[in-house]
Enzyme design. Structure first.
Site, PDB file in Angstrom:
ATOM      1  N   ASN A  49       3.960  15.713  11.555  1.00 43.66           N
ATOM      2  CA  ASN A  49       5.270  16.034  10.993  1.00 43.66           C
ATOM      3  C   ASN A  49       6.266  14.927  11.325  1.00 43.66           C
ATOM      4  O   ASN A  49       6.215  14.317  12.402  1.00 43.66           O
ATOM      5  CB  ASN A  49       5.770  17.413  11.426  1.00 43.66           C
ATOM      6  CG  ASN A  49       5.807  17.644  12.923  1.00 43.66           C
ATOM      7  OD1 ASN A  49       5.046  17.053  13.675  1.00 43.66           O
ATOM      8  ND2 ASN A  49       6.696  18.515  13.349  1.00 43.66           N
ATOM      9  N   ALA A  53      17.339  13.765  10.763  1.00 43.34           N
ATOM     10  CA  ALA A  53      18.630  14.343  11.151  1.00 43.34           C
ATOM     11  C   ALA A  53      19.187  15.229  10.047  1.00 43.34           C
ATOM     12  O   ALA A  53      19.917  16.189  10.320  1.00 43.34           O
ATOM     13  CB  ALA A  53      19.609  13.228  11.490  1.00 43.34           C
ATOM     14  N   TYR A  55      17.993  17.887   8.249  1.00 44.64           N
ATOM     15  CA  TYR A  55      16.795  18.679   8.570  1.00 44.64           C
ATOM     16  C   TYR A  55      15.874  18.918   7.376  1.00 44.64           C
ATOM     17  O   TYR A  55      14.658  18.902   7.505  1.00 44.64           O
ATOM     18  CB  TYR A  55      17.193  20.046   9.158  1.00 44.64           C
ATOM     19  CG  TYR A  55      17.882  20.006  10.503  1.00 44.64           C
ATOM     20  CD1 TYR A  55      18.063  18.815  11.207  1.00 44.64           C
ATOM     21  CD2 TYR A  55      18.375  21.173  11.070  1.00 44.64           C
ATOM     22  CE1 TYR A  55      18.711  18.791  12.431  1.00 44.64           C
ATOM     23  CE2 TYR A  55      19.019  21.163  12.295  1.00 44.64           C
ATOM     24  CZ  TYR A  55      19.186  19.972  12.972  1.00 44.64           C
ATOM     25  OH  TYR A  55      19.820  19.962  14.185  1.00 44.64           O
ATOM     26  N   CYS A  60       6.088  18.014   6.567  1.00 44.65           N
ATOM     27  CA  CYS A  60       5.078  18.609   7.441  1.00 44.65           C
ATOM     28  C   CYS A  60       3.869  17.679   7.599  1.00 44.65           C
ATOM     29  O   CYS A  60       3.599  16.827   6.741  1.00 44.65           O
ATOM     30  CB  CYS A  60       4.573  19.930   6.860  1.00 44.65           C
ATOM     31  SG  CYS A  60       5.802  21.242   6.819  1.00 44.65           S
ATOM     32  N   GLU A  62       0.732  18.393   7.229  1.00 45.75           N
ATOM     33  CA  GLU A  62      -0.267  18.578   6.170  1.00 45.75           C
ATOM     34  C   GLU A  62       0.083  17.730   4.947  1.00 45.75           C
ATOM     35  O   GLU A  62      -0.774  17.067   4.363  1.00 45.75           O
ATOM     36  CB  GLU A  62      -0.342  20.046   5.749  1.00 45.75           C
ATOM     37  CG  GLU A  62      -0.761  21.002   6.849  1.00 45.75           C
ATOM     38  CD  GLU A  62       0.405  21.571   7.645  1.00 45.75           C
ATOM     39  OE1 GLU A  62       1.371  20.821   7.920  1.00 45.75           O
ATOM     40  OE2 GLU A  62       0.349  22.751   7.987  1.00 45.75           O
ATOM     41  N   CYS A  98       2.715  26.060   6.199  1.00 43.54           N
ATOM     42  CA  CYS A  98       3.870  26.683   5.546  1.00 43.54           C
ATOM     43  C   CYS A  98       3.581  26.855   4.051  1.00 43.54           C
ATOM     44  O   CYS A  98       2.601  26.327   3.509  1.00 43.54           O
ATOM     45  CB  CYS A  98       5.128  25.848   5.769  1.00 43.54           C
ATOM     46  SG  CYS A  98       5.291  24.429   4.659  1.00 43.54           S
ATOM     47  N   CYS A 101       3.305  23.623   1.922  1.00 45.85           N
ATOM     48  CA  CYS A 101       2.023  22.924   2.138  1.00 45.85           C
ATOM     49  C   CYS A 101       0.875  23.660   1.436  1.00 45.85           C
ATOM     50  O   CYS A 101      -0.031  23.022   0.896  1.00 45.85           O
ATOM     51  CB  CYS A 101       1.750  22.762   3.628  1.00 45.85           C
ATOM     52  SG  CYS A 101       2.875  21.578   4.412  1.00 45.85           S
TER      53      CYS A 101
END
Ligand code: THU
Length: 143
Positions: A49, A53, A55, A60, A62, A98, A101
């Site tokens: 991952n 900053a 977010y 990820c 994957e 998630c 992914c």
């Protein structure tokens, strides 16, 4: 392709995913994830991952692995191994992919694509993609 993975192959993928996790860039969540994607040709593509900053710009582990593999020309995949846990600790439980992914897996992988989620090489689960994303949306719906 088509064959279920042997136990030794699964363990090898998990070891490589643990190695990929050491490269995680997760200064915000402090949750470090490693993944290793096995292509139909038998090549492996690691990913970790990579946070930001801003977010929402995080990617990820994957998807990092998928992007690397697709950029190399790969289009068929057998399996992915995933490990995750708090920075500075060994993984304590299974890190399930998630939803985004899982959707990326759906784009490139068949229903029997094997999702290996592991604590370590002796403690893991394997789920086919068809169980991880039932009734998924695919490009076959689009013209
Ligand atoms: N993360 C992954 O790398 N893979 C997943 O399937 C779940 C979440 C990352 C994203 C973020 O950097 C951190 O874990 C916490 O959500």
């Amino acid at each position: 392709m088509g064959e279920r993975l042997q136990t030794e192959d699964v363990k090898d993928l998990i070891r490589k995913a643990l190695g990929a996790r050491t490269k995680a860039y997760a200064p915000y969540s402090h949750y470090q994830v490693g993944a290793v994607l096995l292509s139909g040709q038998g090549r492996v593509y690691p990913g970790c991952n990579v946070e930001n900053a801003s977010y929402g710009a995080a990617i990820c582990a994957e998807r990092t692995a998928f992007v690397r593999a697709v950029q190399e020309g790969e289009r068929e995949f057998q399996a992915i191994a995933i490990v995750g846990g708090i920075e500075g600790e060994d993984p304590k439980d299974y890190a399930y992919p998630c939803g985004i992914c899982r959707q990326v897996m759906q784009e490139f992988c068949g229903p029997d694509f094997e999702v290996i989620t592991a604590v370590n090489e002796d403690d893991y689960e394997i789920h086919p993609l068809k169980d991880m994303l039932p009734w998924g949306f695919g490009g076959d719906k689009l013209k």
